[in-house]
Every structure is written in structure tokens, then in C-alpha cells.
Motif scaffolding. Sequence first.
Motif, mmCIF file in Angstrom:
data_model
loop_
_atom_site.group_PDB
_atom_site.id
_atom_site.type_symbol
_atom_site.label_atom_id
_atom_site.label_comp_id
_atom_site.label_asym_id
_atom_site.label_seq_id
_atom_site.Cartn_x
_atom_site.Cartn_y
_atom_site.Cartn_z
ATOM 1 N N LEU A 127 31.340 -16.302 -24.453
ATOM 2 C CA LEU A 127 31.315 -14.899 -24.016
ATOM 3 C C LEU A 127 30.718 -14.091 -25.160
ATOM 4 N N THR A 138 21.947 -11.133 -21.984
ATOM 5 C CA THR A 138 22.940 -10.205 -21.437
ATOM 6 C C THR A 138 22.514 -8.771 -21.761
ATOM 7 N N ILE A 271 33.919 -5.071 -18.523
ATOM 8 C CA ILE A 271 33.024 -6.245 -18.643
ATOM 9 C C ILE A 271 33.761 -7.432 -19.257
ATOM 10 N N LYS A 274 35.790 -9.004 -16.526
ATOM 11 C CA LYS A 274 34.901 -9.664 -15.567
ATOM 12 C C LYS A 274 34.336 -10.967 -16.155
ATOM 13 N N MET A 275 33.889 -10.909 -17.390
ATOM 14 C CA MET A 275 33.309 -12.096 -18.021
ATOM 15 C C MET A 275 34.380 -13.157 -18.272
ATOM 16 N N GLU A 278 35.166 -14.941 -15.096
ATOM 17 C CA GLU A 278 34.025 -15.779 -14.713
ATOM 18 C C GLU A 278 33.935 -17.032 -15.592
ATOM 19 N N ILE A 292 28.353 -16.512 -20.429
ATOM 20 C CA ILE A 292 28.436 -15.558 -19.320
ATOM 21 C C ILE A 292 27.802 -14.257 -19.805
ATOM 22 N N ILE A 294 25.915 -10.304 -18.632
ATOM 23 C CA ILE A 294 25.931 -9.257 -17.600
ATOM 24 C C ILE A 294 24.498 -8.770 -17.447
ATOM 25 N N THR A 299 27.666 -10.686 -13.220
ATOM 26 C CA THR A 299 27.777 -11.765 -14.205
ATOM 27 C C THR A 299 26.719 -12.828 -13.900
ATOM 28 N N TYR A 301 24.896 -16.728 -15.543
ATOM 29 C CA TYR A 301 25.066 -17.843 -16.472
ATOM 30 C C TYR A 301 23.758 -18.015 -17.266
#
Length: 327
Positions: A127, A138, A271, A274-275, A278, A292, A294, A299, A301
Motif C-alpha cells: 500500500l 497511483t 483512501i 479503501k486500499m 482491497e 494497490i 488509486i 482502486t 492493482y
Amino acid sequence: MNPTITSIGILTSGGDAPGMNAAIRAIVRTAIYFDIKVFGIKHGYHGLIHNQIERMRSHDVAAIIQRGGTILKTARSKEFMTDEGMQIAYNNIKNQGIDALVVIGGDGSFRGATEFAKKFGIHIVGLPGTIDNDIYGTDVTIGYDTALNTIIDAVDKIRDTASSHDRMFFIEVMGRDAGFLTLRAGIACGAEAILIPEVDSDINKFIEFLENGFRRKKSSNIILVAEGEKAGGAFEVVKKLQPYLTGYDVRVSILGHIQRGGSPTAYDRYIATKMGTEAVKALLQGNTGIMIGIQNDKTIYVPLEKAIKIHKTIDTSELEIINIMNV
Ligand code: F6P
């Protein structure tokens, strides 16, 4: 679902960033939701080698979403980059029955994770957690938004005193290798100019500004300087510009580590949660070697190899906005 994943370890590594706790909370609770055991590893890779590994339950992450820093603590470990260090780390996690790791950190942390995964076949998800926002793949990293808000708050306060005294302030903003914080904060606080490592001719342009009677237009001036600016930070920039600064009442202010602390903004909490959710889902679906990210609020990969190798570039068209705003 990947039946081989029964237990996940979490660690934070490199510089801390607001929102890391929100991510830890999300990973712990998502793992528990899917009946997966979850362990917290203290002090990043250092803790992996020194067996600082503890089982985490839902209540361990209660009331941390609003806290800055990282409850797991963080460190930079040279030991982990040795064959011996990695072997000890692997033995420790195998003894605990951990078969996957979620690593929250910057590209240096991802480099370590990728090596480790290659060597021992551990499943890894990263992350992006750094205030610098300098990770490819990201749009944003965990902590960037909070740091921006901290910078803006500080600069607004400096602006009050700068305008009261008709002074020129050179304010140094964090970003060892990147100017994302400086650029965006510069736009958001109405800086008269910014100096970032990505743009070589910055200083010369700035000299032009000064020579063109920049001073006459404004009573006070705020110039944001990225820590990683090629001249070597705000004090060095002022030294270099000395011949052109006669007639200005100049002050330098280094914002420093206040930029890394504080309660995360709504956006960083969002975020990070959310990450984090995920990350666990991705592992359970059999993914490994990914970060992961954004992108456009969704999200995605990103292969860790790409996140490490590809340099995230600044949108230099945003520099023009600073110039336009100072017409
Ligand atoms: O977290 C990233 C960062 O803030 C850089 O911008 C800065 O150069 C660095 O960390 C400083 O970290 P430390 O004080 O931990 O060496």
C-alpha cells in the motif's frame, strides 16, 4: 478465494504518514471479516527479523482511524537487505504460520518486499504510504493530502507575518526526491513561486522574476522550496540568490517534520480504508507482487516491479498555473 492464505502479517516501513493507522485498521478488520488470522509486525522489517510479531484482534485497532503516525511503528532496516536477515525474517513468519504480508510504505519498502517475495515465495501486497506522493501507479499516496493541508495551514500563518512586515519568505517543504507537495501546496496557498527538483531551470527563472521587478508588484512574497531542490534546500537557495536579493527583507522557514504528523484528513482516512480492504481481498483472490493504487477514485492493482522501477512524473503544466496566478 485462495485457500493457501490463512494468515496475514502487516507492517509499516520507511517514513510514517498520516492514514497508516486507518490502513492498518482496515486490513485487520477485513482479514477478520473473511476469517483470516492477522498479525501486526512492529518496527517494519526490523521487527520481522527480531520477531516482534503479535496477533491482532478487532479491538486492537479501535479508535485509531483518527490518529497520525503508525501504531505498528516504523523503521529503516539495513539488516533486512542481507541474505541472513531475510532468512531469519522468513523463519519467524513461517513459525507464526504467516503466508502473506501487507507492506505499507514507500518505494524503498516495496523493494525489500519484492526481494523477499522472490526469495521465499511469500505473497505480498503493497500500500503506498508516504507524504511525498512519489510512487508510480497511483494518483495519490496515503498521507499526501494530510501533509498538504498541514503545509497550507503553516504557510497561511507565515503569510500573515510576511505581509505585516513586507517580507520575502523562502519556506522549505518536505520531498527529498520529489516536488509533488511543493507544487500542489504552492497552488493551494497562492505562492509567488516554487522551486522543485524536477525543473532544472527553476532558479534562473526565479532570478528573472526578481530582475523584472517582482518586488514592486507585491508587498510580501512566499516562495516554496522543495527539500530536494537541486541547490540543496531553502538556506542554500537563499545563499545562491543573495546577489539578487538586495532590497528584500528575507526570512527562511523550514517546516520540517510537522508535515508528517497530525490527524489524517477525511480523504486520507477514506483512501487508506479503501486500499486496506482491497489489499486483503486481492490476497484472498490469489494476487501477489502488486501494489494497490488509486486512479480516478477507483482502486487498481499495479505490479510492484512497476511501482518501484518507473519514476512518477510531475505534471509540469501545473507550474504554469503558479505563473498565471502571479500575473
Ligand atoms: O516521508 C518522506 C520524507 O518525508 C521525505 O520527504 C523526507 O526527506 C524524509 O521523509 C525525511 O525522513 P527522515 O526524517 O525519517 O529521515
